[in-house]
Design a protein around this motif. Structure first.
Motif, short mmCIF file in Angstrom:
data_model
loop_
_atom_site.label_atom_id
_atom_site.label_comp_id
_atom_site.label_asym_id
_atom_site.label_seq_id
_atom_site.Cartn_x
_atom_site.Cartn_y
_atom_site.Cartn_z
N GLY A 13 0.70 -1.17 0.13
CA GLY A 13 -0.02 0.34 -0.42
C GLY A 13 0.53 1.08 0.15
O GLY A 13 0.82 2.25 -0.61
N VAL A 14 1.43 1.30 0.81
CA VAL A 14 2.67 2.94 1.26
C VAL A 14 2.85 2.96 -0.85
O VAL A 14 3.33 3.68 -1.07
CB VAL A 14 3.70 2.15 2.07
N LEU A 15 3.74 1.55 -1.29
CA LEU A 15 4.88 1.06 -1.81
C LEU A 15 3.22 1.80 -3.22
O LEU A 15 3.45 3.59 -4.62
CB LEU A 15 5.44 0.39 -2.90
N THR A 16 2.37 1.67 -3.52
CA THR A 16 1.24 1.94 -4.38
C THR A 16 1.29 3.73 -4.02
O THR A 16 0.94 4.95 -5.45
CB THR A 16 -0.01 1.11 -4.39
N THR A 17 1.06 4.07 -2.99
CA THR A 17 1.00 5.14 -2.05
C THR A 17 1.93 6.12 -3.67
O THR A 17 1.87 7.38 -3.79
CB THR A 17 0.32 5.36 -1.17
N THR A 18 3.16 5.81 -3.54
CA THR A 18 4.23 6.19 -3.31
C THR A 18 4.15 6.80 -4.92
O THR A 18 4.42 7.37 -5.05
CB THR A 18 5.56 5.30 -3.43
N ALA A 19 3.39 5.74 -5.64
CA ALA A 19 3.46 6.31 -7.49
C ALA A 19 2.55 7.07 -7.93
O ALA A 19 2.96 7.83 -8.92
CB ALA A 19 2.56 4.98 -7.90
N PHE A 20 1.75 7.26 -6.38
CA PHE A 20 -0.08 8.15 -7.04
C PHE A 20 0.66 9.37 -6.85
O PHE A 20 0.35 10.41 -7.09
CB PHE A 20 -1.19 7.51 -6.57
N ALA A 21 1.96 8.94 -5.69
CA ALA A 21 2.42 10.28 -5.20
C ALA A 21 3.13 11.20 -5.83
O ALA A 21 3.38 12.54 -6.64
CB ALA A 21 2.88 10.61 -4.15
N LEU A 22 4.11 10.44 -6.91
CA LEU A 22 4.47 10.48 -8.09
C LEU A 22 4.20 11.13 -9.12
O LEU A 22 4.40 12.22 -9.93
CB LEU A 22 5.72 8.94 -8.76
N ILE A 23 2.99 10.54 -9.74
CA ILE A 23 1.66 10.94 -10.09
C ILE A 23 1.62 12.14 -10.09
O ILE A 23 1.34 13.13 -11.15
CB ILE A 23 0.46 10.23 -10.24
N TYR A 24 1.02 12.73 -8.83
CA TYR A 24 0.39 14.04 -8.34
C TYR A 24 1.81 15.04 -8.48
O TYR A 24 0.82 16.44 -9.10
CB TYR A 24 0.12 13.59 -6.82
N ILE A 25 3.04 14.35 -8.11
CA ILE A 25 4.03 15.76 -8.60
C ILE A 25 4.04 16.30 -9.80
O ILE A 25 4.54 16.94 -9.86
CB ILE A 25 4.90 15.69 -7.62
N VAL A 26 4.60 15.44 -10.34
CA VAL A 26 4.92 15.13 -12.17
C VAL A 26 3.52 15.99 -13.04
O VAL A 26 4.18 17.10 -14.01
CB VAL A 26 5.72 14.64 -12.86
N TYR A 27 2.34 15.73 -13.01
CA TYR A 27 1.13 15.88 -13.84
C TYR A 27 0.29 16.56 -13.08
O TYR A 27 -0.62 17.19 -13.53
CB TYR A 27 0.80 14.50 -13.80
#
Length: 154
Positions: free
Chosen positions: A39-53
């Motif tokens: 779950g933490v890794l999945t959230t990290t991927a979403f956080a990366l998408i939020y930051i970049v896009y």
């Protein structure tokens, strides 16, 4: 403002993060922390998408929701789905413990079966703890994405 390099790296890294999260979820279900770390890794991927896009990318491009403004985003947007994910995960995690009590065992009692011949996992042990880990995964992803969205909208 992001660069082409960060967007390209994000497009490459996010699928790898999701695959790693699934592998940790499936392999770690009989070890402590499988659902939580996935779950933490999945959230990290979403956080990366939020930051970049940006915050609106997931709603506009992936889920095709038309939500404008931070208040509407929090009330009717994807955050509502995150909250629902949290609630469903909590029900699954608690329900996995209650089911064992229905069969006369202790709360969160575990049992398992072994599946043979699965292509990627030729010898795969399915424990009843997998349901608990799926619940923990949904709780962690729902809670962390809600926090990220609420804090990011401000």
């Amino acid at each position: 403002m992001t660069t082409v390099i960060t967007r390209t790296i994000t497009r490459t890294v996010v699928p790898l993060i999701f695959v790693t999260a699934v592998a940790l979820m499936l392999q770690g279900h009989n070890l402590p922390g499988g659902g939580f770390i996935a779950g933490v890794l999945t959230t990290t991927a979403f956080a990366l998408i939020y930051i970049v896009y940006g915050m609106d990318f997931l709603e506009d491009e992936l889920f095709h929701n038309v939500v404008r403004g931070p208040v509407e985003h929090l009330q009717y947007g994807i955050v509502e789905n995150y909250r629902a994910m949290f609630a469903v995960g909590l029900l699954i995690a608690a329900g996995s413990g209650v089911v064992s009590m229905v069969f006369g065992k202790n709360f969160l009692y575990q049992t398992y079966t072994i599946l043979e011949g699965i292509p990627l996992y030729p010898h795969f042990e399915v424990a009843s703890a997998l349901a608990f880990d799926i619940g923990v995964y949904l709780v962690v992803v729902g809670a962390l994405l809600t926090i990220l969205s609420v804090v990011g909208a401000e």
